[in-house]
Motif scaffolding. Sequence first.
Motif: not given
Length: 287
Positions: A191-194, A142-153
């Motif tokens: 998998c990525i959001q477009g 799953v490919v996602m923005f780093d800021a979005e990922y790190q927040k609740i990782k």
Amino acid sequence: MSVWSGKTKGGVLGYSIFIFFLKNFGVGPASALLYLVVPYYVLFDPKSSRISYRFYKERLGFSTFKAAKHIFTNRITFGRVLLDKFAMMTPIKERYTFDCDGEERLHALGETGKGGMIITAHIGNWEIAGQLLDRLSTKIHVVMFDAEYQKIKNLVSSQLGNRNFNVIAIKEDMSHIFLINKALKNGEILCIQGDRFLSGAPTLELDFLGEKALFPKSVFDMASRLKVPVCFAFAMKDKGMHYKLNSSVAYEGMKSKELAEQYIKLVEQKVQDYPEQWFNFYDFWKK
């Protein structure tokens, strides 16, 4: 220009409270808590509420009353979707059910040997399809923005354990490009959001729900340039703990703009069928 900050709203404390209720009392009581929290966000985040109101009123043609009502319904649904995401990382996940239209297409995507892409959007709940992803023989990234990922990782890892798929975080140093190419070389699936991009990123301006909107050019350029098959897939919340998953046919050999246009047609249909599950809380059409 429509700008998304790269971060999902909601603090770690808020996530912790809902995870506590989920783990100790179940989905029902945790969902009931939303009726205390959501009015606060609707009242004290007037900018987001106004944007949602205009979306329902101007883009979907709702009446004044229906548009106002959907602001609240949308926030409640968003909260339930977040709870479902957390629940899918616990033994509770066995209680979830879903219908899948096009599951064979996703299986075929992973059997090509050359990798593939699944492009989805911030509507519905893609992560609830984890049960299906478990059934695919190919590894999912799953490919996602780093800021979005790190927040609740760290919170999610410590409270609920690991996800059942790998995450490739989009970073400023572009290190994600190496990981993406490596995954496809291994015949794996991305998998990525477009439907979101950060300020300054290249975009495509296309018709969406009756007006021009901007979409991330890099997502569709990647799919076109790498010459891998692409499916568009969405997991929409139904009643209770049931979801409906849908996958398009696989597209291959298309130019990025043509691919984006096909994607937008499907996103439009999903938004019209499930208006309460549109989870872009910023002015999507502002340029």
